[in-house]
Scaffold this motif. Structure first.
Motif, PDB file in Angstrom:
ATOM      1  N   THR A 175      -8.989 -13.778 -31.601  1.00  0.00           N
ATOM      2  CA  THR A 175      -7.336 -13.143 -30.645  1.00  0.00           C
ATOM      3  C   THR A 175      -8.054 -12.556 -29.036  1.00  0.00           C
ATOM      4  O   THR A 175      -8.117 -11.147 -29.514  1.00  0.00           O
ATOM      5  N   GLN A 202      -3.533 -14.807 -27.091  1.00  0.00           N
ATOM      6  CA  GLN A 202      -3.882 -16.443 -27.286  1.00  0.00           C
ATOM      7  C   GLN A 202      -4.936 -16.603 -28.652  1.00  0.00           C
ATOM      8  O   GLN A 202      -5.623 -15.220 -28.411  1.00  0.00           O
ATOM      9  N   LYS A 203      -4.686 -17.442 -28.809  1.00  0.00           N
ATOM     10  CA  LYS A 203      -5.848 -17.882 -30.177  1.00  0.00           C
ATOM     11  C   LYS A 203      -6.870 -18.901 -29.466  1.00  0.00           C
ATOM     12  O   LYS A 203      -6.028 -20.212 -30.083  1.00  0.00           O
ATOM     13  N   ASP A 218      -7.299 -23.824 -28.242  1.00  0.00           N
ATOM     14  CA  ASP A 218      -6.338 -23.000 -29.504  1.00  0.00           C
ATOM     15  C   ASP A 218      -6.970 -23.202 -30.833  1.00  0.00           C
ATOM     16  O   ASP A 218      -7.486 -23.693 -31.267  1.00  0.00           O
ATOM     17  N   ALA A 238     -11.796 -10.296 -26.670  1.00  0.00           N
ATOM     18  CA  ALA A 238     -10.878 -10.666 -27.604  1.00  0.00           C
ATOM     19  C   ALA A 238     -11.536 -10.117 -29.075  1.00  0.00           C
ATOM     20  O   ALA A 238     -12.448  -9.804 -29.042  1.00  0.00           O
TER      21      ALA A 238
END
Length: 356
Positions: A249, A279-280, A355, A260
Motif C-alpha cells: 500500500t 493505493q494498493k 492494483d 509503500a
C-alpha cells in the motif's frame, strides 16, 4: 500496414468427454510480420498448439479469420495453404532415405528428378547435413533428425514456417545449440517463423516477439525484454522467470519515488509515476535485482541452494512478510543458511503491476 499473417478473433471450442465445452481459442487476434520470429508461449492447455493447427488447416475455426498476405485461409484445406509445419515428433518416413524424406513434397508435386536432387542438396546444405542424403533417419542423431525435418519443411519455400515444440525431445546441451542454429537459419532464409514452446528460456533466446497465452487468450505480446522486464499481469510476471511479488500500500509520494509497505510492515521504495497515497499495488522485483549488503531490507537466510556459478537464497525479512528470492554469485562472501543479511536494490528495478 497489414502483417504477413493476420489472425482476427480466432475461436475454437472443444466438447470434452464429460460434456462440458472448453474454449481452446477465445478471441485470439495476432499479426506476424514478414521475416519475423514470433513465439507462442504458455503452459500446457493454453491454446498455442491449437492456434498453430488452425493456421496449418489441421483444425478448423469455429469463428474468426486467418489471412496470409491478404489471402483468406480460413476454410482452405491444409494442402492449399502456403505454410509448412515442423512437428515435435519430426514425422520422418523411416523407410526412406534422408534425401527422399526432404524431397518428398517435390516428388508428390511431380517435380523432375534432377530438380529434386538439386533442391534437396541445397536444403540439406542450409541445415548443415550436406552429403547425408543417402542415410536413413534411424542412422542419425536426434539433432540431425531435427535438421532433416527442417530441411523438408523449407524445401517448398513456404511464406510461413510453423514449428510445434521441435526441440523438446533434445537434451539440454543440444537444445541450446539448436536454438542458436534455428534462429540463424530463420535469419538466412528471411521467412517468418511461428514457434510454439512452453520453455521460457527458449522463447526469450530466440524470438523477435513473444506471445504469452493463457486459457485460450493472449495475456501479453512484446519483445523478450518487454515481457521479462515489464510484465503486464501477475500471471506473466510469475510465468516468465523467477520474481518476487509483494502486495503493498502506497504511504506517500517522495519526488519521483513512492514509499509503500506490505501488510507486515516491510517498506519498499518504488517508481512513483501514476501512484497515489492509499493505493494498493503489486510490486515485482526479480531475484537478480536484489543485492547483498548496503542499506536496505534486513533478513535471515532460510535456505541457500548452490547452482554452479550462482547461489539461490530464500530470505525471510525481519519485518515479516513473504520469503524473498535472491540470486547472487557464488564465492567466499555467499551467506550460509541462518546468516543475517541486508538486501539492497534499485527502486527503478521494481515494476508496478497495478492494483493488488
Amino acid at each position: 500496414m497489414p502483417g504477413l499473417l493476420e489472425i482476427h478473433e480466432a475461436r475454437r471450442t472443444f466438447t470434452m468427454p464429460e460434456g462440458r465445452s472448453l474454449a481452446a481459442l477465445d478471441g485470439v487476434t495476432l499479426a506476424v510480420e514478414a521475416s519475423e520470429f514470433v513465439t507462442l508461449l504458455g503452459p500446457s492447455g493454453c491454446g498455442k498448439t491449437t492456434l498453430l493447427r488452425t493456421i496449418s488447416g489441421f483444425e478448423q475455426l469455429d469463428g474468426g479469420a486467418i489471412r496470409l498476405d491478404g489471402e483468406d485461409l480460413t476454410r482452405l484445406p491444409p494442402f492449399r495453404r502456403p505454410v509448412n509445419t515442423v512437428f515435435q515428433s519430426y514425422a520422418l518416413f523411416s523407410h526412406m532415405t534422408v534425401g527422399r524424406n526432404v524431397g518428398y513434397a517435390l516428388e508428390v508435386r511431380g517435380v523432375d528428378r534432377a530438380t529434386r536432387a538439386r533442391e534437396v542438396g541445397l536444403a540439406l546444405e542450409k541445415v548443415g547435413l550436406a552429403g547425408l542424403d543417402a542415410r536413413k533417419p534411424g542412422q542419425l542423431s536426434g539433432g540431425q533428425r531435427q535438421r532433416v525435418a527442417l530441411a523438408r519443411a523449407i524445401i517448398a519455400k513456404p511464406r510461413l514456417l510453423l514449428l510445434d515444440e521441435p526441440l523438446s525431445a533434445l537434451d539440454r546441451g543440444l537444445r541450446q545449440q539448436m536454438q542458436i542454429e534455428l534462429k540463424e537459419l530463420q535469419h538466412a532464409l528471411g521467412i517468418a517463423f511461428l514457434f510454439v514452446t512452453h520453455d521460457q528460456e527458449e522463447a526469450l533466446t530466440m524470438s523477435d516477439r513473444v506471445v504469452v497465452m493463457r486459457a485460450g487468450r493472449i495475456e501479453q505480446i512484446g519483445t523478450p525484454r518487454d515481457i521479462y522486464r515489464r510484465p503486464q499481469s501477475r500471471f506473466v510476471a510469475e510465468f516468465i522467470g523467477e520474481t518476487n511479488l509483494l502486495r503493498v500500500t502506497v504511504d506517500r509520494i517522495d519526488g519521483e519515488l513512492a514509499l509503500a509497505r506490505t501488510a507486515e510492515g516491510l517498506e519498499l521504495r518504488l517508481p512513483g509515476t501514476g501512484l497515489r497515497p492509499g493505493q494498493k499495488v503489486t510490486a515485482a522485483l526479480r531475484p537478480t535485482e536484489l543485492m547483498l549488503g548496503g542499506a536496505g531490507m534486513r533478513g535471515t537466510v532460510l535456505r541457500a541452494v548452490y547452482r554452479g556459478a550462482d547461489v539461490e537464497l530464500r530470505v525471510v525479512p525481519v519485518e515479516g512478510g513473504p520469503e524473498l528470492g535472491v540470486i547472487t554469485r557464488d564465492g567466499p562472501a555467499a551467506p550460509a543458511e541462518g546468516a543475517p543479511v541486508t538486501l539492497g536494490y534499485d527502486p527503478n528495478a521494481i515494476h508496478v503491476l497495478g492494483d493488488a
